[in-house]
Design a protein around this motif. Sequence first.
Motif, mmCIF file in Angstrom:
data_model
loop_
_atom_site.group_PDB
_atom_site.id
_atom_site.type_symbol
_atom_site.label_atom_id
_atom_site.label_comp_id
_atom_site.label_asym_id
_atom_site.label_seq_id
_atom_site.Cartn_x
_atom_site.Cartn_y
_atom_site.Cartn_z
ATOM 1 N N SER A 271 38.563 41.153 59.279
ATOM 2 C CA SER A 271 39.136 42.190 59.932
ATOM 3 C C SER A 271 40.212 41.950 60.564
ATOM 4 O O SER A 271 40.825 42.880 61.086
ATOM 5 C CB SER A 271 38.085 42.824 61.087
ATOM 6 O OG SER A 271 36.867 43.155 60.652
ATOM 7 N N VAL A 276 43.409 41.824 55.866
ATOM 8 C CA VAL A 276 43.334 43.184 55.439
ATOM 9 C C VAL A 276 44.417 43.661 54.640
ATOM 10 O O VAL A 276 44.497 44.263 53.450
ATOM 11 C CB VAL A 276 43.340 44.165 56.715
ATOM 12 C CG1 VAL A 276 43.411 45.660 56.341
ATOM 13 C CG2 VAL A 276 42.027 44.141 57.548
ATOM 14 N N LYS A 280 44.511 44.405 50.745
ATOM 15 C CA LYS A 280 45.212 45.592 50.254
ATOM 16 C C LYS A 280 46.013 45.473 49.053
ATOM 17 O O LYS A 280 46.133 46.016 48.208
ATOM 18 C CB LYS A 280 46.046 46.234 51.398
ATOM 19 C CG LYS A 280 46.844 47.336 51.103
ATOM 20 C CD LYS A 280 47.811 47.941 52.153
ATOM 21 C CE LYS A 280 48.834 46.967 52.463
ATOM 22 N NZ LYS A 280 49.846 47.454 53.459
ATOM 23 N N THR A 306 36.185 46.242 51.205
ATOM 24 C CA THR A 306 36.984 47.113 52.001
ATOM 25 C C THR A 306 36.002 47.801 52.820
ATOM 26 O O THR A 306 36.163 48.282 54.042
ATOM 27 C CB THR A 306 38.182 47.814 51.507
ATOM 28 O OG1 THR A 306 38.775 46.879 50.437
ATOM 29 C CG2 THR A 306 38.995 48.775 52.205
ATOM 30 N N ALA A 310 35.423 48.392 56.792
ATOM 31 C CA ALA A 310 35.628 49.398 57.478
ATOM 32 C C ALA A 310 34.519 50.032 58.396
ATOM 33 O O ALA A 310 34.654 50.573 59.356
ATOM 34 C CB ALA A 310 35.737 50.874 56.524
ATOM 35 N N SER A 315 38.241 46.615 62.838
ATOM 36 C CA SER A 315 38.969 46.593 61.735
ATOM 37 C C SER A 315 40.186 47.257 61.896
ATOM 38 O O SER A 315 40.511 47.991 62.570
ATOM 39 C CB SER A 315 38.225 47.048 60.487
ATOM 40 O OG SER A 315 38.088 48.391 60.593
ATOM 41 N N LEU A 317 42.300 48.466 59.588
ATOM 42 C CA LEU A 317 42.831 49.270 58.441
ATOM 43 C C LEU A 317 43.695 50.239 58.511
ATOM 44 O O LEU A 317 44.913 50.306 57.761
ATOM 45 C CB LEU A 317 41.368 50.088 57.733
ATOM 46 C CG LEU A 317 40.287 49.216 57.199
ATOM 47 C CD1 LEU A 317 39.254 50.045 56.642
ATOM 48 C CD2 LEU A 317 41.084 48.467 55.913
ATOM 49 N N SER A 320 47.276 48.241 59.431
ATOM 50 C CA SER A 320 47.798 47.914 58.082
ATOM 51 C C SER A 320 48.258 48.888 57.291
ATOM 52 O O SER A 320 48.847 48.262 56.118
ATOM 53 C CB SER A 320 46.748 46.871 57.550
ATOM 54 O OG SER A 320 45.592 47.655 56.992
ATOM 55 N N PHE A 322 46.645 50.396 55.203
ATOM 56 C CA PHE A 322 45.918 50.452 54.105
ATOM 57 C C PHE A 322 44.828 51.564 54.178
ATOM 58 O O PHE A 322 44.674 52.433 52.953
ATOM 59 C CB PHE A 322 44.738 49.301 54.235
ATOM 60 C CG PHE A 322 44.042 49.021 52.904
ATOM 61 C CD1 PHE A 322 44.478 49.475 51.756
ATOM 62 C CD2 PHE A 322 42.930 48.228 52.859
ATOM 63 C CE1 PHE A 322 43.626 49.423 50.427
ATOM 64 C CE2 PHE A 322 42.243 47.906 51.847
ATOM 65 C CZ PHE A 322 42.609 48.568 50.465
ATOM 66 N N ALA A 323 44.707 52.085 55.321
ATOM 67 C CA ALA A 323 43.985 53.377 55.377
ATOM 68 C C ALA A 323 44.604 54.557 54.633
ATOM 69 O O ALA A 323 43.998 55.318 54.176
ATOM 70 C CB ALA A 323 43.385 53.655 56.905
ATOM 71 N N MET A 367 35.662 55.523 57.807
ATOM 72 C CA MET A 367 36.866 55.562 58.609
ATOM 73 C C MET A 367 37.075 56.749 59.660
ATOM 74 O O MET A 367 37.977 56.711 60.702
ATOM 75 C CB MET A 367 38.244 55.561 57.713
ATOM 76 C CG MET A 367 38.121 54.269 56.925
ATOM 77 S SD MET A 367 39.846 54.122 56.001
ATOM 78 C CE MET A 367 39.597 55.646 55.048
#
Length: 924
Positions: A271, A276, A280, A306, A310, A315, A317, A320, A322-323, A367
């Motif tokens: 995390s 992350v 990604k 991933t 989540a 985390s 996400l 970063s 990435f989400a 998420m």
Amino acid sequence: MDSSRFVHRRKPDIPVIGPRAPDKKQHIQEVSVKSIELSKVIRLLEDPLTVNLKERHLFVLKKLLKRCQIGFLLKELTGIAKILNICAEKVTDHPEYQPIFCEALHICRLPFLKEKSSDELNYAQDVIEFLSHMGCLMRVSDAEVRQHIVESVKSFYSSVAPKLLPDGLQPTSPGYRLQLLERSDLAQTLLLSMAALENQPGIKLQLLQTLQILSSSSDMNCASILQAGGAETICLHMNQPDPNGQVLFHSSEILWNLLERGSTEVTAQLSSIECVISLKEAFLHQLINGFRHSDLQLRNDLLVITTLIAGNPNSLLIESLFAKQLVVYATFPELKSHNPLVSNLKLSYNNEDLKMKKMLLNLLVLMSKDLAALQLYKEERVLLAVLMLVRPPAASPERRSASRQWSSAQQEEVQLQALATLCSLAPIMLEDYMSCQGNAVLLLLLDWCVAQDAFFGQGHSSPVAEGRGRRKAQMRHCIRVLRSVTSSGEESVNQDLCDQGTINQLLGILMQMEASPDEDDLVSLEIKSDIQLILSALCERDMHRKELFGSEGVEMAVHFLKKGSDKFYSGLGHNKLILSTVDCVWSCIVGCYTTEDYFLAKEGASLLMDLLSSSPRCVHCNVLASLLELCDNPNALSHILSWRDSSGQTAPRFLLQLWMDEEEELKVSRDQDGGIADPQRPILGVYQQEDPQLSFPANVPSAAVLELSENLRSKVYSIFCKLGFHDLPGLSRKHYVTLSVVRRYLDFKVGEVWEEVSRELGLDGVRPTTPDEEALSAVCKISEDTARKVAAEQRSILELQEKEDISEEQLMYTEIKSHWKQKELTAKSWDSYVSRTSNYEILKEVKAQREEYIESSRPKPEHEEAAVHPTELILGKVMSVERTGSSGPAGVKLTLARTSIKASGQDQAAPTTQDPEYFSTVKD
């Protein structure tokens, strides 16, 4: 030449026959020779005087390794480890040691040797230290040495013992070395050595393969790797240049193995922002550049990792970015976008792409727990994309054009996953849900599910179990979404549903399912209970909607109430259906007089009482609450009072029995007759008395107040307040004793609360003012006096009952006595008859007496007063019993039917039944 060397070389010419003691001695000497030789080698390598004799070192080491070609002895591993450590230090400056070092590592691939079976246990710690030391040898920078180390460790899982071994030597058991490897630090040290392999990609790849083997074979190895931060280390090194993609593949496999054995710790390590970002980059690389089937599988594996990350609330996400990328991919290809992330993205619509689509939808749910993710969903119009996937095929031509390459089976799976996603997202994004006309989409889908479906009412919970083309799974998830949005309590959503005729539509579906003969499986019962919960949420606070529920809804509720609770513990969901039906009665029927009256006309109150008498205790609270609300209707009281169960028990009697069972459960202090045993605590249970005496804040309800909602007594008392406390049918004296407590329940509860207030003031060190203190004392005193009065009333009830019991007992004895008298007279009459018919002399005598009686009975004017009346015996049979009010047997009158029996010597006439007459059974 010393003697030890001479003994070692000596060979007997003639075999020895007899005791084996000399052979044992010789074996011990040979072992000591080997040990001494090993110690001499170590001394030769470490002694300052011989430390620089390189040629001598190489000669001795070659000779030692030649002797150990078949494997190392367990007892020599400590010395071998020292020799390997010395060679590792010398290899850097003296490359001549490298071949010998590699040869020694090659011998490590062979199983260790033992001379006795006990050696495995005796030298276990030496083996653990030796294996740990092998991992430390990775500090040697030579590539060939590192390769031999890695290959030796890999060979532990596939090594084969030599075919020929000298007498007295045996290989260790196959799993021996692997068990001890788990206890060593080998896996941990190999992981830490990855940092030193940046310039040796080939060896790094082999090391990853070795770590994959270690992590897949043992939980202890995984724990050791995780203890060294293995998940984070592997993730940070997974994107290093690798033309074949093997590094990423083996790294993902190692992470999978770690996740299977310690997911919580792994996700915590992964995390971090660095991990992350690394994940990604790996996912994007596979998504854009992966075309082979193995590449697509690796891409999905990374997406699963991933998904697990989540689920960790810590985390990063979103931080970063990435989400944001995952959200864009989740809405592709349903929404047209000019985002460069999807401009060059193409799907092949195979099973791997289907799995990715489903996992991306699942990621949206995970998420959504982060409020920052909801803003991303709004920006990327996530709900619109999900609703496009949810729409039935006939209602979404744009969806068919966007996903025209999905097969029908794949479309069904994506639709079900989208419904599951919508069930979680819609309640927390109601504004977007309404703007996208979510209710209309779901109702259209519901119509599509039930319209001309040959398979309606079949199947289970997954498309695989139900078969392709069946729509029951879609209906199940659609109803779930409607339940989730209606239970949120948003009035605009509920009003929109009602405006579109949802109430009648759901009632029709429910009764259509109920009419099907096969609709009694797990999924069907879930759908039915969910529909009833939706109806309850829609009608609970709106009188107009209760009217819309109307007679059709009442018929539905009555139908399900008639089913009873026989299948409550079937495990299929009948328990939920019963509870949802009762909730539907309370929310959709009670409170509207038109529906209430129709419900009562359909014997709804009696059905609720039947359910109350037959259902488990966990249902009683809900049923009593519905009955209590229904009692506000005056017409309901007569229905409840006229109710009888299968054994003839009345409603008041049954409610009082519930009260007694509840007090028994609470262990309220009662005497053997059910009366108040402790006037100071007339309704307080033992558990409540044993609770620690604490002071509660003003906004927290105390134990006395919480008790009202935790048991049934308050509801039973409230129902009796509606029914009344007098002239109740079917009650015994015991029930009247309990009823006296029920009638005073509110007074006792008020006193209990005030006593609790007084106790809390004492705990807080607060002294009330003198008037308040006197008032508190007076209230507590009044409560106790009330309890004493009720106890006295209970005693009077019991005394009256005792008197009645005595009177009934005396009446019973009188009746028994009369029956015995009747039997005696009958027996006497029979004896007389037998004597006349069986003895001729007696018969003549009786006849003479009769003639004499007849002669004497003729009227004589001069002696009319002296006429002799015939003697008769009276045989009486009890016809009825009447009480006159007097005490004792004198107050009992019996009605008897008399039969006259003439004595011997009288005319034998047939007995005649006289008119009944009353007489007292006791003479004055």
